[in-house]
Scaffold this active site. Structure first.
Site, PDB file in Angstrom:
ATOM      1  N   CYS A  71      71.702  37.002  31.488  1.00 29.46           N
ATOM      2  CA  CYS A  71      72.707  37.679  32.317  1.00 29.46           C
ATOM      3  C   CYS A  71      73.516  38.600  31.403  1.00 29.46           C
ATOM      4  CB  CYS A  71      73.621  36.644  32.962  1.00 29.46           C
ATOM      5  SG  CYS A  71      74.486  35.664  31.726  1.00 29.46           S
ATOM      6  N   HIS A 117      71.128  28.076  25.298  1.00 24.99           N
ATOM      7  CA  HIS A 117      70.239  26.914  25.287  1.00 24.99           C
ATOM      8  C   HIS A 117      68.793  27.337  25.090  1.00 24.99           C
ATOM      9  CE1 HIS A 117      73.701  25.060  27.610  1.00 24.99           C
ATOM     10  NE2 HIS A 117      73.714  24.575  26.404  1.00 24.99           N
ATOM     11  N   HIS A 156      81.274  30.692  27.699  1.00 27.81           N
ATOM     12  CA  HIS A 156      82.131  29.987  28.661  1.00 27.81           C
ATOM     13  C   HIS A 156      83.528  29.662  28.120  1.00 27.81           C
ATOM     14  CE1 HIS A 156      78.920  26.881  27.560  1.00 27.81           C
ATOM     15  NE2 HIS A 156      79.850  26.823  26.649  1.00 27.81           N
ATOM     16  N   CYS A 198      82.681  35.411  28.186  1.00 26.91           N
ATOM     17  CA  CYS A 198      82.253  36.405  29.179  1.00 26.91           C
ATOM     18  C   CYS A 198      83.476  36.926  29.949  1.00 26.91           C
ATOM     19  CB  CYS A 198      81.266  35.748  30.150  1.00 26.91           C
ATOM     20  SG  CYS A 198      80.747  36.884  31.446  1.00 26.91           S
ATOM     21  N   GLU A 238      83.419  25.494  30.675  1.00 29.93           N
ATOM     22  CA  GLU A 238      84.096  26.656  31.278  1.00 29.93           C
ATOM     23  C   GLU A 238      85.363  26.215  32.013  1.00 29.93           C
ATOM     24  OE1 GLU A 238      81.775  29.165  34.030  1.00 29.93           O
ATOM     25  OE2 GLU A 238      83.601  29.319  35.221  1.00 29.93           O
ATOM     26  N   THR A 271      82.286  29.990  37.740  1.00 28.16           N
ATOM     27  CA  THR A 271      81.502  31.213  37.955  1.00 28.16           C
ATOM     28  C   THR A 271      80.110  30.974  38.554  1.00 28.16           C
ATOM     29  OG1 THR A 271      80.816  31.063  35.652  1.00 28.16           O
ATOM     30  CG2 THR A 271      82.608  32.593  36.147  1.00 28.16           C
ATOM     31  N   CYS A 284      80.218  34.397  39.876  1.00 25.96           N
ATOM     32  CA  CYS A 284      79.381  35.442  39.280  1.00 25.96           C
ATOM     33  C   CYS A 284      77.997  35.337  39.912  1.00 25.96           C
ATOM     34  CB  CYS A 284      79.302  35.205  37.778  1.00 25.96           C
ATOM     35  SG  CYS A 284      77.933  36.032  37.007  1.00 25.96           S
ATOM     36  N   SER A 292      65.503  23.371  30.974  1.00 29.63           N
ATOM     37  CA  SER A 292      66.583  24.248  31.462  1.00 29.63           C
ATOM     38  C   SER A 292      66.628  24.197  32.987  1.00 29.63           C
ATOM     39  CB  SER A 292      66.321  25.678  30.976  1.00 29.63           C
ATOM     40  OG  SER A 292      66.764  26.616  31.921  1.00 29.63           O
ATOM     41  N   SER A 312      68.401  31.740  29.836  1.00 28.16           N
ATOM     42  CA  SER A 312      68.560  31.657  28.379  1.00 28.16           C
ATOM     43  C   SER A 312      67.278  32.100  27.646  1.00 28.16           C
ATOM     44  CB  SER A 312      68.941  30.229  27.976  1.00 28.16           C
ATOM     45  OG  SER A 312      68.094  29.311  28.609  1.00 28.16           O
TER      46      SER A 312
HETATM   47  S1  SF4 Z   1      79.843  34.356  34.124  1.00 23.46           S
HETATM   48 FE1  SF4 Z   1      77.916  35.249  34.850  1.00 23.46          FE
HETATM   49  S2  SF4 Z   1      77.503  36.948  33.450  1.00 23.46           S
HETATM   50 FE2  SF4 Z   1      79.052  35.642  32.493  1.00 23.46          FE
HETATM   51  S3  SF4 Z   1      77.907  34.244  31.177  1.00 23.46           S
HETATM   52 FE3  SF4 Z   1      78.228  33.203  33.133  1.00 23.46          FE
HETATM   53  S4  SF4 Z   1      76.391  33.666  34.360  1.00 23.46           S
HETATM   54 FE4  SF4 Z   1      76.462  35.123  32.644  1.00 23.46          FE
END
Ligand code: SF4
Length: 276
Positions: free
Chosen positions: A12, A36, A71, A93, A123, A160, A188, A216, A259
């Protein structure tokens, strides 16, 4: 046989950015593995001397630069890191920074904070640490909200990677039961974009190859979606490619977990080309 990549697959935006930051940081450590994927971690260590440590205690005076992962980390750990007089390179991010900022601002304005997510996820531990008071509640279901006595002013954010439909159950409950609710959509779409793309491509392909770690969860999810529609295989590296799979196939679709680095996808594609 034609080979076609899914419209969206692999890293991503946030992970791509973090890997680029690591490549440009040379001789740094990350606090925990950056992603990962052991092959990518090995590549960063060998080519850029970017290794990882598991805890703040492992940061000694020989370490000059520390990269914070996508995160993010709790505020007090960030402060402790800065005290160690290392250069802190923040690869959090921007989509994770946003809920951190919202929680800080809304808590300063006196709102109770509801975070929709998993309280054990790094996160969320980071996001909740940005509140300036302790009226922060992390929930996964509306039922959990029934047991919390909330004030009239409430602000809410989501982890997210959560599904919007599940977040709506939380926000609906809040709106139905409280006078003022500030809802922030901090979800996200990166994970869902990869899933939608694999669904679309597997409907037209005769065979799908999904590249990524067998442990994963997001890679396995892509594989499960693909195999609903056509013959599908999950491979970790090019040695697992079996020429028999491609007999009488006209279109081979390719996707990869969040990943999985692009160079690994390309290696798999050239192996498929070699054996077909
Ligand atoms: S928030 Fe979205 S773009 Fe950012 S690291 Fe996580 S999955 Fe990836």
């Amino acid at each position: 046989m034609l080979i076609k990549k899914a419209k969206s697959y692999g890293f991503c935006f946030g992970v791509k950015r973090a890997v680029e930051i690591a490549e440009n940081s040379q001789n740094a450590v990350t606090l925990g593995p950056l992603i990962h994927n052991p092959l990518e971690i090995k590549r960063l260590a060998e080519n850029y001397n970017v290794k990882f440590v598991n805890s703040l205690d492992e940061i000694n005076k020989n370490i000059k630069r520390v990269i914070v992962r996508t995160h993010g980390i709790p505020r007090d750990r960030l402060e402790k890191l800065k005290e160690k007089q290392v250069e802190v390179i923040d690869a959090t991010c921007p989509f994770v920074k946003k809920p951190q900022e919202i929680v800080e601002q809304m808590s300063k304005e006196g709102y109770d904070i509801i975070i929709f997510g998993d309280k054990n996820h790094p996160e969320i531990q980071g996001v909740m640490s940005y509140a300036v008071h302790n009226r922060v509640f992390v929930v996964l279901t509306p039922e959990e909200l029934k047991n919390i006595k909330l004030k009239e002013k409430i602000a809410t954010v989501a982890q997210t990677t959560r599904k919007l439909t599940d977040y709506l159950k939380i926000t609906n409950f809040l709106i139905e039961n409280h006078k003022e609710v500030r809802v922030f959509n901090t979800i996200c779409n990166a994970t869902f974009e990869n899933q939608d793309a694999v669904r679309e491509l597997s409907k037209e392909a005769d065979i799908m190859i999904i590249v990524g770690g067998k442990n994963s969860s997001n890679t396995k999810q892509l594989y499960n979606i693909a195999k609903e529609n056509c013959e599908s295989y999950l491979v970790e590296n090019e040695d697992e490619i079996n020429p028999e799979w491609f007999k009488n196939k006209k279109l081979c679709g390719i996707s990869a977990g969040a990943s999985t680095p692009e160079w690994l996808v390309e290696k798999i594609i050239s192996k498929i080309k070699d054996v077909t």
